[in-house]
Structure formats: structure tokens, C-alpha cells
Scaffold this motif. Sequence first.
Motif, PDB file in Angstrom:
ATOM      1  N   UNK A 128      -0.631  17.833 -21.486  1.00 31.89           N
ATOM      2  CA  UNK A 128      -1.830  17.323 -20.819  1.00 31.89           C
ATOM      3  C   UNK A 128      -1.721  17.393 -19.301  1.00 31.89           C
ATOM      4  N   UNK A 129      -0.489  17.497 -18.788  1.00 32.27           N
ATOM      5  CA  UNK A 129      -0.292  17.482 -17.344  1.00 32.27           C
ATOM      6  C   UNK A 129      -0.206  18.844 -16.696  1.00 32.27           C
ATOM      7  N   UNK A 130      -0.474  19.920 -17.465  1.00 34.61           N
ATOM      8  CA  UNK A 130      -0.319  21.271 -16.915  1.00 34.61           C
ATOM      9  C   UNK A 130      -1.547  21.768 -16.165  1.00 34.61           C
ATOM     10  N   UNK A 131      -2.722  21.490 -16.682  1.00 32.78           N
ATOM     11  CA  UNK A 131      -3.945  21.998 -16.054  1.00 32.78           C
ATOM     12  C   UNK A 131      -4.190  21.305 -14.718  1.00 32.78           C
ATOM     13  N   UNK A 132      -4.881  21.978 -13.831  1.00 30.19           N
ATOM     14  CA  UNK A 132      -5.210  21.414 -12.522  1.00 30.19           C
ATOM     15  C   UNK A 132      -6.364  20.419 -12.657  1.00 30.19           C
ATOM     16  N   UNK A 133      -6.525  19.611 -11.624  1.00 30.72           N
ATOM     17  CA  UNK A 133      -7.548  18.565 -11.652  1.00 30.72           C
ATOM     18  C   UNK A 133      -8.953  19.136 -11.806  1.00 30.72           C
ATOM     19  N   UNK A 134      -9.166  20.364 -11.303  1.00 29.01           N
ATOM     20  CA  UNK A 134     -10.503  20.964 -11.396  1.00 29.01           C
ATOM     21  C   UNK A 134     -10.750  21.636 -12.745  1.00 29.01           C
ATOM     22  N   UNK A 135      -9.772  21.523 -13.660  1.00 28.39           N
ATOM     23  CA  UNK A 135      -9.935  22.103 -14.992  1.00 28.39           C
ATOM     24  C   UNK A 135      -9.329  23.479 -15.147  1.00 28.39           C
ATOM     25  N   UNK A 136      -8.820  24.041 -14.047  1.00 28.69           N
ATOM     26  CA  UNK A 136      -8.191  25.356 -14.128  1.00 28.69           C
ATOM     27  C   UNK A 136      -6.906  25.255 -14.950  1.00 28.69           C
ATOM     28  N   UNK A 137      -6.755  26.140 -15.925  1.00 22.76           N
ATOM     29  CA  UNK A 137      -5.595  26.095 -16.799  1.00 22.76           C
ATOM     30  C   UNK A 137      -4.341  26.593 -16.090  1.00 22.76           C
ATOM     31  N   UNK A 138      -3.208  26.121 -16.557  1.00 18.36           N
ATOM     32  CA  UNK A 138      -1.926  26.656 -16.105  1.00 18.36           C
ATOM     33  C   UNK A 138      -1.866  28.126 -16.530  1.00 18.36           C
ATOM     34  N   UNK A 139      -1.240  29.000 -15.735  1.00 21.84           N
ATOM     35  CA  UNK A 139      -1.162  30.425 -16.103  1.00 21.84           C
ATOM     36  C   UNK A 139      -0.619  30.664 -17.518  1.00 21.84           C
ATOM     37  N   UNK A 140       0.299  29.831 -17.973  1.00 20.97           N
ATOM     38  CA  UNK A 140       0.837  30.013 -19.321  1.00 20.97           C
ATOM     39  C   UNK A 140      -0.200  29.636 -20.374  1.00 20.97           C
ATOM     40  N   UNK A 141      -0.964  28.596 -20.130  1.00 25.92           N
ATOM     41  CA  UNK A 141      -2.037  28.244 -21.059  1.00 25.92           C
ATOM     42  C   UNK A 141      -3.057  29.377 -21.154  1.00 25.92           C
ATOM     43  N   UNK A 142      -3.420  29.940 -20.010  1.00 23.65           N
ATOM     44  CA  UNK A 142      -4.383  31.040 -19.989  1.00 23.65           C
ATOM     45  C   UNK A 142      -3.822  32.274 -20.687  1.00 23.65           C
ATOM     46  N   UNK A 143      -2.536  32.529 -20.488  1.00 26.85           N
ATOM     47  CA  UNK A 143      -1.899  33.683 -21.127  1.00 26.85           C
ATOM     48  C   UNK A 143      -1.885  33.545 -22.644  1.00 26.85           C
ATOM     49  N   UNK A 144      -1.673  32.332 -23.147  1.00 24.51           N
ATOM     50  CA  UNK A 144      -1.697  32.119 -24.596  1.00 24.51           C
ATOM     51  C   UNK A 144      -3.091  32.406 -25.163  1.00 24.51           C
ATOM     52  N   UNK A 145      -4.123  32.071 -24.391  1.00 24.26           N
ATOM     53  CA  UNK A 145      -5.485  32.366 -24.833  1.00 24.26           C
ATOM     54  C   UNK A 145      -5.745  33.869 -24.781  1.00 24.26           C
ATOM     55  N   UNK A 146      -5.375  34.489 -23.672  1.00 27.17           N
ATOM     56  CA  UNK A 146      -5.628  35.919 -23.486  1.00 27.17           C
ATOM     57  C   UNK A 146      -4.905  36.766 -24.531  1.00 27.17           C
ATOM     58  N   UNK A 147      -3.682  36.359 -24.878  1.00 27.49           N
ATOM     59  CA  UNK A 147      -2.858  37.156 -25.798  1.00 27.49           C
ATOM     60  C   UNK A 147      -2.995  36.714 -27.252  1.00 27.49           C
ATOM     61  N   UNK A 148      -3.886  35.770 -27.499  1.00 28.41           N
ATOM     62  CA  UNK A 148      -4.084  35.256 -28.856  1.00 28.41           C
ATOM     63  C   UNK A 148      -2.739  34.833 -29.458  1.00 28.41           C
ATOM     64  N   UNK A 149      -2.019  33.990 -28.695  1.00 26.48           N
ATOM     65  CA  UNK A 149      -0.648  33.630 -29.059  1.00 26.48           C
ATOM     66  C   UNK A 149      -0.569  32.388 -29.942  1.00 26.48           C
ATOM     67  N   UNK A 150      -1.653  32.077 -30.622  1.00 29.45           N
ATOM     68  CA  UNK A 150      -1.620  30.938 -31.550  1.00 29.45           C
ATOM     69  C   UNK A 150      -2.670  31.169 -32.629  1.00 29.45           C
ATOM     70  N   UNK A 151      -2.444  30.514 -33.771  1.00 29.09           N
ATOM     71  CA  UNK A 151      -3.428  30.568 -34.855  1.00 29.09           C
ATOM     72  C   UNK A 151      -3.866  29.148 -35.209  1.00 29.09           C
ATOM     73  N   UNK A 152      -3.029  28.414 -35.940  1.00 29.41           N
ATOM     74  CA  UNK A 152      -3.423  27.037 -36.259  1.00 29.41           C
ATOM     75  C   UNK A 152      -3.341  26.144 -35.023  1.00 29.41           C
ATOM     76  N   UNK A 153      -2.462  26.487 -34.086  1.00 30.97           N
ATOM     77  CA  UNK A 153      -2.378  25.759 -32.818  1.00 30.97           C
ATOM     78  C   UNK A 153      -1.473  24.540 -32.814  1.00 30.97           C
ATOM     79  N   UNK A 154      -0.913  24.179 -33.972  1.00 29.91           N
ATOM     80  CA  UNK A 154      -0.125  22.937 -34.016  1.00 29.91           C
ATOM     81  C   UNK A 154       1.135  23.033 -33.159  1.00 29.91           C
TER      82      UNK A 154
END
Length: 204
Positions: A128-154
Motif C-alpha cells: 500500500x505504501x509504494x504508489x505516490x500520493x497522486x496515484x502514480x504507481x511504482x514502476x514495478x507495479x506498472x511493469x507487472x500490469x504491462x507484462x501481465x505478470x499476474x493472474x489470480x493476483x493473490x
Amino acid sequence: MNEEDDKDAPNPRLRRRSLLTGAALGGAVGLLKPAAAQAPSTAEPQPLGDPRGALTVELLVNGENHRLQIDPRTTLLDALREHLGLTGTKRGCDHGQCGACTVHIDGRRVLSCLTLAAAVRGPVTTIEGLAHADGTLHPMQQAFIDCDAFQCGYCTPGQIMSAIACIGEGHAGSDAEIRESMSGNLCRCAAYPNIVAAVLQAKG
């Protein structure tokens, strides 16, 4: 001995049978007695979370100070989820083998299910503490979305926390090195190739 005396004399066989029957019944009754009745305990039970044994713990989590009254046996995972409501950190195996509960303490990844909250020294960072206050995701969070690096997400929060540490520790030089560094984080959906791709993208 006359006939009248013989009638009044006790039967030896009957006496022996009565004695054995009485002994057996007495032993059975003794076994059925509750343990508490046989050996009464003088110790007063102390339930988990008893305020008489609570500790006052101060945790710095995601930049905010928290003062908690917790049982000394409370893990960091339980403190985060049950006391602070930060449920992004997941409970997986509860034995330190799956990595779902990974958080950072003073910049280093730790398994929160194996860490006592009272033993924490240093700032704690959760997913919860990775994203910036303005809602911008951490680069690693964005990379997981871009690379489809999760399915169920747990497992994803723990994967992301470990992936950030993987780069910070200098273990992202190759696919093989990333896999070795991330081997403590299990993904039941087997999204491992995409996770490696996400780490390489975030590193770049």
C-alpha cells in the motif's frame, strides 16, 4: 458342622467374584474422572490477547507512526492485517515458504509471517505504501500490469515487494539471476516468465 451352620457360611466362590467385580468397577470409575478433577490446576488461564500481557509497540508503516497494544506473540503480518487494516500483505502458507507476506523493513525484504511485530526495528513498507500520493504507481507495479505478470493476483503483492528488493540487491543481471533471487516467491498460476519480464522492464 450341622446343616444350619453350612447354610450361613459365606460361599468362597461368591466372595471372590464380588471382590474382582468391585475392583474392576472402582478402577473404571477412576479412569473416567476428568483430569482437572484428579489434579486441580492453580494456574489461571491466559487467553491469547489478554490485555494483562499486552505490549505497547510503535511501528512506522508507510511513513505513518502507529502505537499498538498487542500480544507479545503477534506477528508483523497480523499487526498489519488485523490491527492496521493493511490487507494488501497476504497470508499464504504462514510458514515462510511462499513469500506472499513479503514486506520491506528498512529497505530489506522480510517475511512478515515469521517476524514478531515487537521485534521490528526500522520503517516498514507494504504494498500500500509504494504508489505516490497522486496515484502514480511504482514502476514495478506498472511493469507487472504491462507484462501481465499476474493472474489470480493473490501472490502479486509479495512478488512486487520481492522484485523491488531483487533489483535493489543487485540480483537482476539476467533471467537466471532474477529467477534465483525470486525463488522464495511462489506463484500457483505459474506466471514466472512474465514476472521476470516485469523485473527487467522496471529495472530499465
